[in-house]
Design a protein around this motif. Sequence first.
Motif, PDB file in Angstrom:
ATOM      1  N   GLN A  14       0.822  -1.194   0.000  1.00 52.86           N
ATOM      2  CA  GLN A  14       0.000   0.000   0.000  1.00 52.86           C
ATOM      3  C   GLN A  14       0.866   1.258   0.000  1.00 52.86           C
ATOM      4  O   GLN A  14       0.612   2.198  -0.752  1.00 52.86           O
ATOM      5  CB  GLN A  14      -0.891  -0.045   1.237  1.00 52.86           C
ATOM      6  CG  GLN A  14      -2.061   0.852   1.244  1.00 52.86           C
ATOM      7  CD  GLN A  14      -2.965   0.560   2.419  1.00 52.86           C
ATOM      8  OE1 GLN A  14      -2.562  -0.070   3.384  1.00 52.86           O
ATOM      9  NE2 GLN A  14      -4.180   1.042   2.350  1.00 52.86           N
ATOM     10  N   SER A  17       2.623   1.552  -3.352  1.00 56.91           N
ATOM     11  CA  SER A  17       1.660   1.941  -4.367  1.00 56.91           C
ATOM     12  C   SER A  17       1.349   3.429  -4.278  1.00 56.91           C
ATOM     13  O   SER A  17       1.277   4.123  -5.296  1.00 56.91           O
ATOM     14  CB  SER A  17       0.383   1.120  -4.196  1.00 56.91           C
ATOM     15  OG  SER A  17      -0.624   1.572  -5.036  1.00 56.91           O
ATOM     16  N   ALA A  21       2.253   6.234  -7.150  1.00 60.99           N
ATOM     17  CA  ALA A  21       1.186   7.010  -7.767  1.00 60.99           C
ATOM     18  C   ALA A  21       1.244   8.478  -7.374  1.00 60.99           C
ATOM     19  O   ALA A  21       0.518   9.295  -7.925  1.00 60.99           O
ATOM     20  CB  ALA A  21      -0.164   6.427  -7.388  1.00 60.99           C
ATOM     21  N   GLY A  38      -9.968  -3.054  -3.073  1.00 62.69           N
ATOM     22  CA  GLY A  38      -9.543  -1.819  -3.737  1.00 62.69           C
ATOM     23  C   GLY A  38      -8.035  -1.738  -3.889  1.00 62.69           C
ATOM     24  O   GLY A  38      -7.522  -1.316  -4.919  1.00 62.69           O
ATOM     25  N   LYS A  41      -6.974  -4.268  -6.593  1.00 65.67           N
ATOM     26  CA  LYS A  41      -7.314  -3.779  -7.928  1.00 65.67           C
ATOM     27  C   LYS A  41      -6.406  -2.627  -8.335  1.00 65.67           C
ATOM     28  O   LYS A  41      -5.945  -2.565  -9.477  1.00 65.67           O
ATOM     29  CB  LYS A  41      -8.771  -3.336  -7.983  1.00 65.67           C
ATOM     30  CG  LYS A  41      -9.183  -2.841  -9.356  1.00 65.67           C
ATOM     31  CD  LYS A  41     -10.653  -2.666  -9.479  1.00 65.67           C
ATOM     32  CE  LYS A  41     -11.124  -2.164 -10.803  1.00 65.67           C
ATOM     33  NZ  LYS A  41     -10.221  -2.031 -11.887  1.00 65.67           N
ATOM     34  N   SER A  42      -6.127  -1.735  -7.395  1.00 67.92           N
ATOM     35  CA  SER A  42      -5.237  -0.617  -7.685  1.00 67.92           C
ATOM     36  C   SER A  42      -3.847  -1.104  -8.075  1.00 67.92           C
ATOM     37  O   SER A  42      -3.249  -0.599  -9.030  1.00 67.92           O
ATOM     38  CB  SER A  42      -5.158   0.299  -6.461  1.00 67.92           C
ATOM     39  OG  SER A  42      -4.163   1.262  -6.630  1.00 67.92           O
ATOM     40  N   SER A  43      -3.341  -2.078  -7.345  1.00 73.44           N
ATOM     41  CA  SER A  43      -2.015  -2.631  -7.650  1.00 73.44           C
ATOM     42  C   SER A  43      -1.997  -3.296  -9.018  1.00 73.44           C
ATOM     43  O   SER A  43      -1.058  -3.114  -9.797  1.00 73.44           O
ATOM     44  CB  SER A  43      -1.598  -3.625  -6.579  1.00 73.44           C
ATOM     45  OG  SER A  43      -1.493  -3.006  -5.334  1.00 73.44           O
ATOM     46  N   ASP A  45      -3.989  -2.652 -11.517  1.00 77.42           N
ATOM     47  CA  ASP A  45      -4.120  -1.606 -12.530  1.00 77.42           C
ATOM     48  C   ASP A  45      -2.789  -0.907 -12.785  1.00 77.42           C
ATOM     49  O   ASP A  45      -2.451  -0.592 -13.931  1.00 77.42           O
ATOM     50  CB  ASP A  45      -5.171  -0.575 -12.118  1.00 77.42           C
ATOM     51  CG  ASP A  45      -6.590  -1.126 -12.197  1.00 77.42           C
ATOM     52  OD1 ASP A  45      -6.795  -2.155 -12.877  1.00 77.42           O
ATOM     53  OD2 ASP A  45      -7.477  -0.520 -11.565  1.00 77.42           O
ATOM     54  N   GLN A  46      -2.015  -0.667 -11.721  1.00 78.51           N
ATOM     55  CA  GLN A  46      -0.718  -0.017 -11.887  1.00 78.51           C
ATOM     56  C   GLN A  46       0.245  -0.902 -12.671  1.00 78.51           C
ATOM     57  O   GLN A  46       0.984  -0.419 -13.535  1.00 78.51           O
ATOM     58  CB  GLN A  46      -0.120   0.328 -10.529  1.00 78.51           C
ATOM     59  CG  GLN A  46      -0.791   1.496  -9.859  1.00 78.51           C
ATOM     60  CD  GLN A  46      -0.197   1.805  -8.503  1.00 78.51           C
ATOM     61  OE1 GLN A  46       0.656   1.088  -8.006  1.00 78.51           O
ATOM     62  NE2 GLN A  46      -0.651   2.884  -7.900  1.00 78.51           N
TER      63      GLN A  46
END
Length: 106
Positions: A14, A17, A21, A38, A41-43, A45-46
Amino acid sequence: MSVQGIDQLLGQLQVMSAKAAGQGAPATDATGGADFAGLLKSSLDQVSQMQQSAQAQQAAFQSGAPEADLQDVMVSLQKASLSFQTMVQVRNKLVSAYQEVMNMQV
């Protein structure tokens, strides 16, 4: 792997990430804990965005675009590869932890 170890790993992911970002605090749910879905998914997506960016730079270099630099292309490809390998290792740890939990006797 213990639950505490998984929490530490997720916390590190986290923080990394958020730093990558350029964001501040990560998303949390109503209980104050990290929103696991979340965060995952964020990881993902990155990682996907890094791979797409690297592929775009590679295609630009192959087409002979003047702004495409070989060193930048190679660095972005290595970063994308490393981030993908890291996500695979995280997935492996999560699967291992899930299997361990499922094998516990209640």
